[in-house]
Design a protein around this motif. Sequence first.
Motif, mmCIF file in Angstrom:
data_model
loop_
_atom_site.group_PDB
_atom_site.id
_atom_site.type_symbol
_atom_site.label_atom_id
_atom_site.label_comp_id
_atom_site.label_asym_id
_atom_site.label_seq_id
_atom_site.Cartn_x
_atom_site.Cartn_y
_atom_site.Cartn_z
ATOM 1 N N TRP A 29 0.983 -1.151 -0.171
ATOM 2 C CA TRP A 29 0.022 -0.098 -0.045
ATOM 3 C C TRP A 29 0.980 1.288 -0.055
ATOM 4 O O TRP A 29 0.745 1.978 -0.512
ATOM 5 C CB TRP A 29 -0.788 -0.182 1.129
ATOM 6 C CG TRP A 29 -1.563 1.410 1.505
ATOM 7 C CD1 TRP A 29 -1.421 2.545 2.106
ATOM 8 C CD2 TRP A 29 -3.044 1.498 0.679
ATOM 9 N NE1 TRP A 29 -2.367 3.364 1.999
ATOM 10 C CE2 TRP A 29 -3.401 2.988 1.186
ATOM 11 C CE3 TRP A 29 -4.039 0.892 -0.107
ATOM 12 C CZ2 TRP A 29 -4.461 3.439 0.765
ATOM 13 C CZ3 TRP A 29 -5.050 1.280 -0.337
ATOM 14 C CH2 TRP A 29 -5.365 2.421 0.067
ATOM 15 N N CYS A 30 1.941 1.197 0.788
ATOM 16 C CA CYS A 30 2.904 2.529 1.017
ATOM 17 C C CYS A 30 3.336 2.873 -0.143
ATOM 18 O O CYS A 30 3.541 4.003 -0.840
ATOM 19 C CB CYS A 30 3.743 2.533 2.183
ATOM 20 S SG CYS A 30 2.919 2.559 3.824
ATOM 21 N N GLU A 31 3.914 1.798 -1.097
ATOM 22 C CA GLU A 31 4.759 1.890 -2.256
ATOM 23 C C GLU A 31 3.781 2.407 -3.406
ATOM 24 O O GLU A 31 3.979 3.216 -3.907
ATOM 25 C CB GLU A 31 5.536 0.696 -2.433
ATOM 26 C CG GLU A 31 6.190 0.548 -3.725
ATOM 27 C CD GLU A 31 7.321 -0.580 -3.794
ATOM 28 O OE1 GLU A 31 7.702 -0.867 -5.054
ATOM 29 O OE2 GLU A 31 7.753 -1.134 -2.670
ATOM 30 N N GLU A 32 2.728 1.614 -3.498
ATOM 31 C CA GLU A 32 1.715 1.860 -4.438
ATOM 32 C C GLU A 32 1.078 3.304 -4.357
ATOM 33 O O GLU A 32 0.744 3.927 -5.262
ATOM 34 C CB GLU A 32 0.559 1.019 -4.491
ATOM 35 C CG GLU A 32 1.022 -0.481 -5.161
ATOM 36 C CD GLU A 32 -0.239 -1.480 -5.109
ATOM 37 O OE1 GLU A 32 -1.316 -1.256 -4.424
ATOM 38 O OE2 GLU A 32 -0.012 -2.686 -5.637
ATOM 39 N N ASN A 33 1.133 3.733 -3.097
ATOM 40 C CA ASN A 33 0.519 5.187 -2.863
ATOM 41 C C ASN A 33 1.541 6.320 -2.553
ATOM 42 O O ASN A 33 1.134 7.204 -2.145
ATOM 43 C CB ASN A 33 -0.451 4.942 -1.966
ATOM 44 C CG ASN A 33 -1.797 4.177 -2.445
ATOM 45 O OD1 ASN A 33 -2.523 4.716 -3.166
ATOM 46 N ND2 ASN A 33 -1.871 2.886 -1.931
ATOM 47 N N GLY A 34 2.590 5.833 -2.756
ATOM 48 C CA GLY A 34 3.905 6.942 -2.536
ATOM 49 C C GLY A 34 4.162 7.508 -1.433
ATOM 50 O O GLY A 34 4.471 8.636 -1.319
ATOM 51 N N LEU A 35 3.862 6.537 -0.249
ATOM 52 C CA LEU A 35 4.241 6.663 1.056
ATOM 53 C C LEU A 35 5.606 6.443 1.565
ATOM 54 O O LEU A 35 5.989 6.802 2.406
ATOM 55 C CB LEU A 35 3.272 6.268 2.050
ATOM 56 C CG LEU A 35 1.756 6.681 1.803
ATOM 57 C CD1 LEU A 35 0.818 5.758 2.675
ATOM 58 C CD2 LEU A 35 1.681 8.124 1.938
ATOM 59 N N GLY A 36 6.484 6.022 0.567
ATOM 60 C CA GLY A 36 8.024 5.742 0.904
ATOM 61 C C GLY A 36 8.457 5.454 -0.547
ATOM 62 O O GLY A 36 7.968 5.136 -1.472
#
Length: 170
Positions: A29-36
């Motif tokens: 989720w974080c990778e797909e949504n640009g959170l990291g």
Amino acid sequence: MTETVLDRISRLDTALLKASSATIALETWCEENGLGAPPVRLRVQVGQQADAPLPAIAAGIFEANEPLRYRHVTMFCGDLAVAHAGNWYSPERLTPEMTRKLDTTTVPFGRVVGPFSISRETLENIRLWNENTLPSPSASVIRNTAIVKRADGTPVSVVEETFTGALLNF
């Protein structure tokens, strides 16, 4: 069409409920949504507590006299606290090496018990946000209580996870 906060929460909720490991679901989720920056690996802070009470909804999962360990985890994506989890597990249902890792490292539970080909059975799924307000990054938006099972169906853990609004701020 612009995605609303409710749409994001719904999409996050679906991703978490489908996953066998919340850690892996959160990293994706974080990778797909640009959170990291890819590849995202969550940073984990662990605290041990001797006798945290097992959630009432999980009564009967473990034997009455079975020793349980409790591990409290906060998961971070970068500097964002994205989840808090309480994990009650039976060391008797794990290998000695798995128990050692859980007792002495910050490796996420799902990674430690991954060799068991784990699955999750959700006992409770609660959306905690108010539909009329935008959740703050520290607000709790979803809480799940689940049983983590080995491939043979044996429960090894009960987890109670709370996911924060930081997951929605992209």
